[in-house]
Each structure stands twice: as C-alpha cells, then as structure tokens.
Design an enzyme around this catalytic site. Structure first.
Site, mmCIF file in Angstrom:
data_model
loop_
_atom_site.group_PDB
_atom_site.id
_atom_site.type_symbol
_atom_site.label_atom_id
_atom_site.label_comp_id
_atom_site.label_asym_id
_atom_site.label_seq_id
_atom_site.Cartn_x
_atom_site.Cartn_y
_atom_site.Cartn_z
ATOM 1 N N TYR A 1 57.344 52.271 30.203
ATOM 2 C CA TYR A 1 57.026 53.171 29.093
ATOM 3 C C TYR A 1 58.029 53.051 27.949
ATOM 4 O O TYR A 1 57.679 53.256 26.799
ATOM 5 C CB TYR A 1 56.991 54.621 29.578
ATOM 6 C CG TYR A 1 55.698 55.022 30.241
ATOM 7 C CD1 TYR A 1 55.297 54.417 31.426
ATOM 8 C CD2 TYR A 1 54.884 55.986 29.678
ATOM 9 C CE1 TYR A 1 54.116 54.785 32.037
ATOM 10 C CE2 TYR A 1 53.702 56.365 30.288
ATOM 11 C CZ TYR A 1 53.316 55.761 31.460
ATOM 12 O OH TYR A 1 52.142 56.132 32.063
ATOM 13 N N ASP B 1 52.517 57.395 37.557
ATOM 14 C CA ASP B 1 51.367 57.760 36.726
ATOM 15 C C ASP B 1 50.077 57.458 37.483
ATOM 16 O O ASP B 1 49.174 58.290 37.580
ATOM 17 C CB ASP B 1 51.426 56.966 35.409
ATOM 18 C CG ASP B 1 50.257 57.274 34.498
ATOM 19 O OD1 ASP B 1 49.905 58.466 34.380
ATOM 20 O OD2 ASP B 1 49.687 56.328 33.920
ATOM 21 N N LYS C 1 57.825 47.809 44.465
ATOM 22 C CA LYS C 1 57.136 46.512 44.632
ATOM 23 C C LYS C 1 58.242 45.484 44.804
ATOM 24 O O LYS C 1 58.437 44.576 43.991
ATOM 25 C CB LYS C 1 56.259 46.254 43.395
ATOM 26 C CG LYS C 1 55.369 45.034 43.513
ATOM 27 C CD LYS C 1 54.214 45.184 44.504
ATOM 28 C CE LYS C 1 53.468 43.881 44.634
ATOM 29 N NZ LYS C 1 52.450 43.908 45.723
ATOM 30 N N ASP D 1 47.328 60.254 39.744
ATOM 31 C CA ASP D 1 45.890 60.416 39.470
ATOM 32 C C ASP D 1 45.094 60.173 40.756
ATOM 33 O O ASP D 1 44.120 60.869 41.046
ATOM 34 C CB ASP D 1 45.410 59.426 38.396
ATOM 35 C CG ASP D 1 45.460 60.025 36.991
ATOM 36 O OD1 ASP D 1 46.369 60.834 36.731
ATOM 37 O OD2 ASP D 1 44.595 59.669 36.166
#
Ligand code: IPM
Ligand code: MG
Length: 360
Positions: free
Chosen positions: A140, A248, A192, A252
C-alpha cells in the site's frame, strides 16, 4: 468531553454512520459518557468540493480528536483518477499520517446468524477469530510505486513495492501477542515465506518476538493455505496476524463466515487517535436506498468505546443489543433468511439496536 471526528464519506457512508451516531448518542446518555461529534469531509465528496480526498481541515480535525468514526469512500465517478488522487487515498493518508498501523478485524459469529452464512452450520458454529492486519506498510505504501515506460520503450511498466522493516514487524507482532494473551492464546502468523523476501523477515521477526510471550502458542501459515483453512476449519484460528495486503483479502473472505461483510467492524490503532470503520466499502450501487446493513458500523462504534474510551460495559451493551435484535429475527437484506426473519431497512435496524440497549 470526548471529541469524536465523524467522517461519513461516500456511497452508503452517510447512511451507516447516521445509525452508528444514534447508537453512540444513546449510550452516551445511558452510561453518562460525554461525547461531542464534529463532521469532516473526506473521499470523493472532498475531491468534488476541495479537489483533494483529505482536506487540511479534516486532517486537523482528525489529528486533534479523541477518536474517529469513518464510513466509507469511493464510487464510480472517481474510478478513472490515478491511484494517488482517488477517494481511497484520503483514508490511506489518514491511516499513515496518524500512525495507525494495527488494524483489528474481529470475526465473531452472532449465533442467530448461523444459517445466514453460505457455509455449513457445523463448520461455523462458534467462530471467533481476529484478523490483525498491519496497516501502514507493505504494497500500500512502499516506494517506488509508479507507472512508466519500459526501458526499451515498448509499452509501460508498473511497479508496486512490498517492503517491511524489522521495527514495523516487531510492533505489530507485539500487539498480536498481547491480544492473543487476552483471548485463547493462539497466534497464527500468515506469510508467503516460500516466495517473498519480506515474508522471510516477517517470519523471523515474529518468531523472535514470540519469545517475549511464552504463554502464547505461535504457528506460521502460508497465505494460500490460510485462505483455504479459513473455509475448511475456521474454528482452529484465534488471532491471525498478517501484512497489509494479505489482511485486506483474508478479512473479506472471513466475513463470509459470519454471514455478510456488512457484519464486520474494525479498529485502527497506533500512535494517533483510533479510527473505527466497517471493513466494507461504499457500495455505491445500493447507496441512498435504506437497504445497507449498518451493523458493521455500529459494531465499529462499540470498538471505539472499548479501545479509545476504555468503556467496556457500553461496548458490550451495544453488542448484546445487536444479538437481541438478531435473535428477534430482524434482518437487513444481506443477512435475510426468507421464511425465518423480518426484513428491515437501514434506519429501522439502527432504531431497533437503540431500543434494545440497556445497562447491564
Ligand atoms: C479496507 C478497504 C480499503 C483497503 C480500501 C477502501 C482502500 O478495502 O479497509 O479493507 O484496501 O484497505
Ligand atoms: Mg478491504
């Protein structure tokens, strides 16, 4: 007097914030918590009026407030702007400038909604986890972030940068362990590590930080596996600690465990005043129709009372009221179960919660 900056934003933002304010006004009277509310303009609305998604006035209001209640930003009319001038930039700048690096996204199933989720009740009964998302680092905010010509001049090249420092990882990890200590004492750090350098540092620093918290059980999980495990066996999770972009996406996904993204609140904490917002967006397609679920924002207001005002009983009173309203069968469209429930609009849902708030 506690000053709350109120930033409704765009789309459904004003509708959901209006209901959360009703609820805050009710608990303010009932629990004798003096609150004042000051409106600020942000996002697309601010672009239209001032040419910038975060005008100086709003910045100053937020900086000096005790807490911020935020609706949502964005909409199709601003979709063609470059990323650094879009409505979302107003929210991102606030998070960054106020140093709000810790984003708490609790995912707790309200028992009456067990059949509102598309997932089987035996998988989701009792789900109670918290996604702790790092909020001011990663893709971001990493530099360079740009679109430019390729070196050979054939076409363009876009760059985003995924960067994390030891210090950024350490401070969010500490918050994660502290939260886990007060919950079921399990923390899953998601990365990851098999591909990303930033994940290698992340895993190393989280493992090191864990030594300060011997009472918490730490495990590591790859993000692709985590996205599967969240659906396969969500009850195995307590605190899920992860970097900005992964958080993020996973939050969701986790929203579907509890019926709807319209149920998930968030608190963004760090150096400046806490910012409280639903995790969903501005949903311009349903704006102004009195159909949006205000509960995520009302639950965010409860988090505001809990984390910025340290008023646990008022926060709990709101959550209990929501449980009772759902128990009585009231549903907005997103959590509607035909045949078993009564459909209500946004304002009516807010009014019902207000009516059900009681001193414990
Ligand atoms: C969220 C939202 C924001 C984000 C958008 C609106 C910039 O999706 O809070 O999850 O990506 O952080
Ligand atoms: Mg999101």
């Amino acid at each position: 007097m506690t000053r709350i900056a109120v930033l409704p934003g765009d789309g459904v933002g004003p509708e959901i914030v209006r209901e959360a304010l009703k609820v805050l006004q009710r608990v303010s009277r009932l629990f004798d918590i003096p609150l004042t509310f000051e409106d600020g303009i942000v996002g697309g609305a601010a672009i239209d009026r001032y040419g910038t998604p975060l005008p100086l006035e709003t910045r100053n209001l937020c900086r000096t407030a005790d807490a911020i209640l935020f609706g949502a930003v964005g909409g199709p009319q601003w979709d063609n702007l470059p990323v650094d001038r879009r409505p979302e930039r107003g929210l991102l700048a606030l998070r960054k400038e106020l140093g709000l690096y810790a984003n708490l996204r609790p995912v707790k199933l309200f028992a009456p909604l067990v059949d509102a989720s598309p997932l089987k009740r035996e998988v989701i009964t009792g789900v109670d986890l918290l996604v702790l998302r790092e909020l001011t680092g990663g893709l971001y905010f990493g530099e360079p972030k740009e679109i430019g010509p390729t070196p050979d001049g054939k076409g363009e090249r876009a760059i985003d940068t995924l960067s994390y420092t030891t210090c950024e990882i350490e401070r969010i990890a500490r918050i994660g362990f502290q939260i886990a200590e007060r919950r079921r004492k399990r923390l899953t750090s998601v990365d990851k590590v098999n591909v990303l350098a930033s994940s290698q540092l992340w895993r190393r620093v989280v493992t090191e930080t864990a030594k300060e918290f011997p009472g918490v059980e730490l495990s590591h999980m790859l993000v692709d596996n985590c996205s599967m495990q969240l659906i396969r066996d969500p009850r195995r999770f307590d605190v899920v600690l992860t970097e900005n972009t992964f958080g993020d996406i996973l939050s969701d996904e986790a929203a579907m465990l509890v019926g709807s993204i319209g149920m998930l609140p968030s608190a963004s904490l760090g150096e400046g005043p806490g910012l409280y917002e639903p995790i969903h967006g501005s949903a311009p397609d349903i704006a102004g129709q009195d159909t949006v679920n205000p509960l995520a924002t009302i639950l965010s207001a409860a988090m505001l009372l809990r984390y910025s005002l340290h008023h646990e009983s008022a926060a709990t009173a709101i959550e209990t009221a929501i449980d009772r309203v759902l128990e009585a069968g009231h549903r907005t469209l997103d959590i509607m179960q035909p045949g078993h429930a009564v459909l209500v609009g946004t304002a009516q849902m807010g009014n019902l919660v207000v009516e059900h708030i009681a001193r414990g």
